[in-house]
Design a protein around this motif. Sequence first.
Motif, PDB file in Angstrom:
ATOM      1  N   LYS A 128       0.908  -1.273  -0.025  1.00  0.00           N
ATOM      2  CA  LYS A 128       0.055  -0.106  -0.059  1.00  0.00           C
ATOM      3  C   LYS A 128       1.063   1.078  -0.086  1.00  0.00           C
ATOM      4  N   LEU A 132       1.390   3.498  -2.755  1.00  0.00           N
ATOM      5  CA  LEU A 132       1.197   4.937  -2.824  1.00  0.00           C
ATOM      6  C   LEU A 132       1.950   6.317  -3.312  1.00  0.00           C
ATOM      7  N   ASN A 184      -6.840   5.115  -5.724  1.00  0.00           N
ATOM      8  CA  ASN A 184      -6.482   5.164  -4.067  1.00  0.00           C
ATOM      9  C   ASN A 184      -6.771   6.974  -4.079  1.00  0.00           C
ATOM     10  N   MET A 188     -10.921   6.379  -1.918  1.00  0.00           N
ATOM     11  CA  MET A 188     -10.200   6.820  -0.447  1.00  0.00           C
ATOM     12  C   MET A 188     -11.602   7.864   0.032  1.00  0.00           C
TER      13      MET A 188
END
Length: 220
Positions: A128, A132, A184, A188
């Motif tokens: 992750k 990211l 994301n 998110m």
Amino acid sequence: MKPDFDLTTVLSRIEAAIQPYPKAAMFDLFERGYNSLFEQLISCIVSIRTLDETTIPVSLRLFEAARTPEQLLTIDIPTLTDLLHGTTYPDQKAYTLHGIADRIVHEFGGNLPADYATLTSLKGVGPKCANLALGVATGQAAISVDIHVHRVVNRWGLVRTKQPEQTLNALETRVPREQWVNINRLLMPFGKHVCTGTLPHCSTCPVLEYCEQVGVERHR
């Protein structure tokens, strides 16, 4: 997955729907100028099991003291732990960040390679945070799967997975590479404020027609 599922349309509608809400922490920090790979990586470590509302001020406090691996190494563990106050496991994260900075300085000459294998070889860095940091800081095509992304895409029926790493692998086969970083960035805040874990806002969801509502028993 519904036969008429159109990911481009879905993401476009979500882009509009999340405008009233705060950006995901790493993207917020990037826009504030904290956009180096190192800064993005350590902020992601800070964010683990921590809300964005805490991640951002803690990261900003940390950056006031250190924005490079060399600067971070000058801070002792007790002081670093104090700087991380508010995040979960600040003492553990202090050792993790110190260890990452030490490897970058002594193994890579202070320059963190923009490479997934290298990032995940650093103790405390998982898929992750590696993806990211790479996606936000360098623009590399990388999908980062947090709890919100994992829940949303499974609820849609786009994937059927049990663990975030399984979701990551599945999404890489279903999502065009040019949309990887957006996964994301968009999902998110969408998962946090609209497609919530409990009582999702299905009645006002902009992509309800594309969603199988897997596992949804009650909603708003």
